[in-house]
Design an enzyme around this catalytic site. Sequence first.
Site, PDB file in Angstrom:
ATOM      1  N   GLN A 144       0.883  -1.229   0.095  1.00 27.35           N
ATOM      2  CA  GLN A 144      -0.026  -0.072   0.048  1.00 27.35           C
ATOM      3  C   GLN A 144       0.984   1.256   0.019  1.00 27.35           C
ATOM      4  OE1 GLN A 144      -2.637  -2.204   3.238  1.00 27.35           O
ATOM      5  NE2 GLN A 144      -3.391   0.010   3.018  1.00 27.35           N
TER       6      GLN A 144
ATOM      7  N   PHE B 263      -5.992  -3.884   3.442  1.00 29.77           N
ATOM      8  CA  PHE B 263      -6.810  -3.572   4.851  1.00 29.77           C
ATOM      9  C   PHE B 263      -5.857  -3.181   5.831  1.00 29.77           C
ATOM     10  CE2 PHE B 263      -8.273  -7.776   2.911  1.00 29.77           C
ATOM     11  CZ  PHE B 263      -9.473  -7.177   2.227  1.00 29.77           C
TER      12      PHE B 263
ATOM     13  N   GLU C 148       0.925  -2.006   4.558  1.00 30.09           N
ATOM     14  CA  GLU C 148       1.252  -0.529   4.666  1.00 30.09           C
ATOM     15  C   GLU C 148       2.658  -0.271   5.059  1.00 30.09           C
ATOM     16  OE1 GLU C 148      -1.653   2.062   6.680  1.00 30.09           O
ATOM     17  OE2 GLU C 148      -0.045   3.620   7.093  1.00 30.09           O
TER      18      GLU C 148
ATOM     19  N   ARG D 178      -5.554   7.492  17.223  1.00 27.95           N
ATOM     20  CA  ARG D 178      -6.759   7.423  16.700  1.00 27.95           C
ATOM     21  C   ARG D 178      -8.245   6.918  17.391  1.00 27.95           C
ATOM     22  NH1 ARG D 178      -9.144   8.246  11.263  1.00 27.95           N
ATOM     23  NH2 ARG D 178      -7.419   9.245  10.508  1.00 27.95           N
TER      24      ARG D 178
ATOM     25  N   ARG E 180      -7.395  -1.362   8.664  1.00 27.69           N
ATOM     26  CA  ARG E 180      -8.810  -0.688   8.389  1.00 27.69           C
ATOM     27  C   ARG E 180      -9.286  -0.178   9.628  1.00 27.69           C
ATOM     28  NH1 ARG E 180     -13.085  -3.698   4.336  1.00 27.69           N
ATOM     29  NH2 ARG E 180     -13.620  -2.019   3.243  1.00 27.69           N
TER      30      ARG E 180
ATOM     31  N   PHE F  92      -7.676   1.735  11.927  1.00 27.20           N
ATOM     32  CA  PHE F  92      -6.497   2.234  12.459  1.00 27.20           C
ATOM     33  C   PHE F  92      -6.750   2.569  13.654  1.00 27.20           C
ATOM     34  CE2 PHE F  92      -2.603   5.058  12.010  1.00 27.20           C
ATOM     35  CZ  PHE F  92      -1.775   4.249  11.368  1.00 27.20           C
TER      36      PHE F  92
ATOM     37  N   ALA G 200      -5.799   5.261   5.541  1.00 27.77           N
ATOM     38  CA  ALA G 200      -6.644   6.363   6.101  1.00 27.77           C
ATOM     39  C   ALA G 200      -7.904   6.763   5.258  1.00 27.77           C
ATOM     40  CB  ALA G 200      -5.954   7.548   6.696  1.00 27.77           C
TER      41      ALA G 200
ATOM     42  N   GLU H  34     -12.667   2.708   5.155  1.00 31.46           N
ATOM     43  CA  GLU H  34     -12.510   2.499   6.523  1.00 31.46           C
ATOM     44  C   GLU H  34     -13.891   2.618   7.287  1.00 31.46           C
ATOM     45  OE1 GLU H  34      -8.148   3.099   8.199  1.00 31.46           O
ATOM     46  OE2 GLU H  34      -9.132   5.033   7.363  1.00 31.46           O
TER      47      GLU H  34
END
Lengths: 481, 772
Positions: free
Chosen positions: B205, B236, B240, B318, B350, B352, B524, B725
């Site tokens: 990603q 998902f 990342e 988050r 997903r 986060f 995000a 998300e």
Amino acid sequence: MPAISSTSHRRMAIRQNNVTRRVSTMTITFHLNGEEVTLPDAEPTVTLLDWLREERHLTGTKEGCNEGDCGACTVMVTDPNGSKSLNSCILFLPQLNGKSVRTVEGVASDTGELHPVQQEMITHHGSQCGFCTPGFVMSMVTAHKNGATDHDDQLAGNLCRCTGYAPIIRAAEAVEEQPVPVWIKKEGTELPAPANAGEFSPRSSDELAKVYADNPDAVLVAGATDVGLWVTKGMRQLDPVIFLEGCADLKQIEVTDTRVRLGAMVDMNAMREVIEPLHPSYGEMIRRYASMPVRNAATVGGNIANGSPIGDNPPALIALGATLHLRKGDSRRDIALEDFFIEYGKQDRAAGEFVEAVSFPRQADTLRVYKISKRFDQDISAVLGAFNVTVDNGTVASARIAFGGMAGTPHRATHVENALIGQPWTEETVTKAMAEFGKDYTPMTDMRASADYRLDSASNLLARYFAEMNGETTSVLEVAI
Amino acid sequence: MNDLSNKGPVAKPLPHDAALLHVTGKARYIDDIPMPVDCLHLAFGTSPIAKGRIQSMDLSEVKASKGVVAVLTADDLPFTNDVSPSIHDEPLLSDGTVNHVGQPVFLVVATGHNLARAAAKKGKIDYVEETPILTMDEAMAANSRFEDGPRIYTKGDPAAAIDAAPRSVKGTFEIGGQEHFYLEGQAALALPQEGCDMLVSSSTQHPTEIQHKVAEAIGLPMHAVRVETRRMGGGFGGKESQGNALAVSCAIAARHTGKPCKMRYDRDDDMIITGKRHEFRITYRAGFDNDGQLLGVEFHHMTRCGWAQDLSLPVADRAMLHADNAYAIPAIRIESHRLKTNTQSATAYRGFGGPQGMVGIERVMDHIAHDLGLDPVELRKRNYYDAPNNRVRADNTTPYGMEVTDFELHGMTDQLLETSDYAARKAEIAEWNKGQSRLKRGIAFSPVKFGISFTLTHLNQAGALVHVYQDGSVHLNHGGTEMGQGLFQKVAQVAASRFGVGMDVIKITATDTAKVPNTSATAASSGSDLNGMAVKAACDTIRDRMAEFLSERHQCDAKAVKFEDGQVIIGDDVMTFEEAASQCYQGRISLSSTGYYKTPKVKWDRIKGQGRPFFYFSYGAAITEVVVDQLTGENRILRTDILHDAGASLNPDLDIGQVEGAYVQGTGWLTTEELVWDDKGSLRTHAPSTYKIPACSDRPDVFNVDLWDGRNPEDTIYRSKAVGEPPFNLGISTFLALSDAVSAFGDAYPALDAPATAEQVYTTIRRVRDGV
Ligand SMILES: Cc1cc2nc3c(=O)[nH]c(=O)nc-3n(C[C@H](O)[C@H](O)[C@H](O)COP(=O)(O)OP(=O)(O)OC[C@H]3O[C@@H](n4cnc5c(N)ncnc54)[C@H](O)[C@@H]3O)c2cc1C
Ligand code: FES
Ligand code: FES
């Protein structure tokens, strides 16, 4: 080891670290997307998936798990009995001898016309990342060819992490009424003659008896849904292996007025067809056993012979009072199935001896089989309970209760049975008997369930059995709105 | 030009751009790229223990194993030994210590994938074992954490408010982690180029990060490394940062051998090595009045981050930022502990951290509704932030001081209650339950307010590169990656609309660090917001140049030139787009442009917990009905109704696909997906045989999903909203429905933990029913 005369069963020398190891190779013939393929020196434990991707560069068929659990590798295999979906990641090449294989590359027409399944998957947005899609397409193409519309069951072995399945089901429903394309319909009408794969691929139980008696160290391969993982996950080198797939007589099913006899090579879907009308609850359990492609491969013989404490059939068969038919060379013996399982990892089976069949009495349907697992479909049981209680004039006349997942072997709940037999078939008796489970089983805690939960739910299943025999709704699967 | 007057392909429900390739098996993933000649294959030898030091390593059997070309350890790495996306605390290969079961220790390079795997199992390594820190309690006791202490965000004086409140509840809630289970495992391929340059294909990603880490690892500037990503078989969040190790290994092995190198994890390795969703324990205390108005809430978050920092800080942030969800809470305090343990390094997934924070406050609302005997929807509505057109509260700011100005949930909730027939069904369920002793049904509503933007403000930027060729065909490139979410298609729809051409004119191309540099991860939910805007900017630059040139030629105002239906209308003249491109080319007009976008308005201080971390919020609401069995805890979803806000959707069908998939994935997280580690820190659920994501029949029997007829008040691409998300959180309604069903067995509040497996439900029913 005896000299091998068959030209088609060769031994190929592989030099490895200056040690020469011999791998038995086999000659096999099959169709791949309509073309005949003959492999004169197939290594017996190469999977169809690896061969397709690495040798044939047919990369449409995907590897998602390499253990039969995700369906990304699904292909359609056709033999004289029809077309079925199989997981190519745990399917060894010799299992394909004389059959026809279709992969995702081979479901559109020669001129590129899409199969209706492919078209509807596009129309209904059935793919997102697309990695699961070839596998879904193959399961759906096979189901469509067979006229099957129980989509959830047909697709239970195909995992999709993106779509939530809803659009895929919409696609499957949209295909239902559409005709099977001619190029798929004719699949299997002309199957190739199987190559003579040699004595390690016997064509009958007699041939098997001979080669196994001569090679008692050989690994028997039935549906390979266990053995496949020894290779793909355990990285084991198996040699020699004996493939049972060609032993047609081991696939026989006999149903008489008094007994049912299943050859060792009867697969789970074939078994489900026999069992369902006799014991719907057992049939429902088999519906939830693994998934369509695994059931198309897994055999009842393998499910018993592997001695697994969490195999789903043994408890049910023990509750039915099944007999196991064993054979070594020319000598045969019959034992009660429950006596086959001695302790964890140990069964009453001699070197060179194999399971020929299992049989059980035909009886009135008092059998109920309950499978408890984290997920309803395609999951190994945490607890598998089978109850077979007969009541005569309000009194328990007989009780055969067996469980899997509760001990190192599948075995009977003798204390519970004794607490029931001769007693009035009432809630009070049942409650008393439920307390006996702790005497029969000391289950363990693992990633599937805790010991407490296993014991509690096992004994609660007796309550469920009692309620169900009284005609009550007992399963969340029966609730519809 | 008015954005909404003639949208062209934008807002049309077109299929995914690769749908045809998907269904025919022709879509190429990393492992499907035709194998370069001489390609070598890699596998890691991994640590069997959770913590310790390597005393001695005997890799002779590994080296002698069939097909092995090289075996590398940390000593063989030419430059840095690090694959961390954050603070350089994650060596590619063990530096002498091991910190979790599954940590890569050595790297096998062999002539075949299975040969490499087989060899990797043959290492003989002696470890001095140390006592690992595995659980959150152990980590708290040992003060084993990231950052020097907890992060705390506070608004008002919640302790005083709760103490003074007429009523209060408190509790503790366990929330399990989650394996991504992208169907395509991690994979990378490196092709050595002339002059030691490296071309890397990666299932990632975040191509720029791969480029960065590879460049560091082979000691070259970023310009020497080019990373390409056409598509992933699912990401998902799991791709990342977790792809770094494979891409770097491939590059190092390729440099070492001079040959192309490929690495893909076998599924079990993938699950054992890579990070997962963060597991949380949330302890809460909430004060409220007799009408259910929240007066004060305190949250104590503990999260198990694993052995390396990775992205844990922003994830935990988050979670704090979603501790309010949809509710205006006058006084609140959130204390967050980021605990360091000897387990896989938990990573992006997903949402986060958002879902964990959100399920925390939803649990509180569930508890309060139970305490008051108040309808849970009514309770929620009473605590909602104000609708923009109906301000009644004095204060509509979040716990972090951001004013909520775009709140859509009042209208959405009312609409969903009506379409789902909530009230009647709730009554019917209560009636049904009275007649049942073993089975009970439950129904629950949950709303979603999800903040959109990277909380690390500088990541909110994107670039694009667009070429118009002289035949009028268009080459489209941007920094976003395609993992199934339909980003490429949506952005191509934007490009086609800007030029007024059909979709066939636009060529979607692989993400490529040589085309668009310095990109952010596609994460995000920002993909189409950021890249759509960057592409729009690039297209508009070219379009404006074309318009200016053509208007000059045709003596009219450039503003009067229109691009529509494959044509360019210049005053009274009309020509095809192709002809216009050709004329511009001949007129020496540049038909290539970059585009750039940065999100406006965001400003955020993560230490103080103050500012505007989000450009806007996305909303959603779900109602789920379930049935449970008290004898076994077995449970099932019967019906789900969802209303989700995608703003003015760029592609409603693809957005609905995201919502359906996210709901099922979110439900899986809170129900059957249970990660189990043993007391040695070894993950016992490392394959689909033991880790159960939802299967086909687990989706709701009745599944109604609709998009809210909305429009983003902020100036986003065609007024759409991010959709990756936010709908994941809709799965919370399933969890609450299970809680509702369980509560029918007795008077006590269920206090159900997640994941609510059959066993968990069974245990909770017993507690509610028998008090044990
Ligand atoms: C994805 C997946 C899901 C599964 N789900 C379930 C489930 O839900 N329930 C369940 O019970 N099992 C399940 N299994 C396990 C497996 O399918 C069964 O154990 C299966 O019945 C094994 O049969 P097989 O024919 O594939 O055996 P094989 O793998 O071919 O063989 C298994 C063992 O039995 C031996 N053997 C086979 N046939 C004979 C014979 N005739 N005589 C003597 N020895 C023999 C083999 O040598 C080997 O040791 C699952 C497996 C997979 C991969
Ligand atoms: S690869 Fe998963 S079932 Fe074969
Ligand atoms: S479309 Fe991605 S896994 Fe099914």
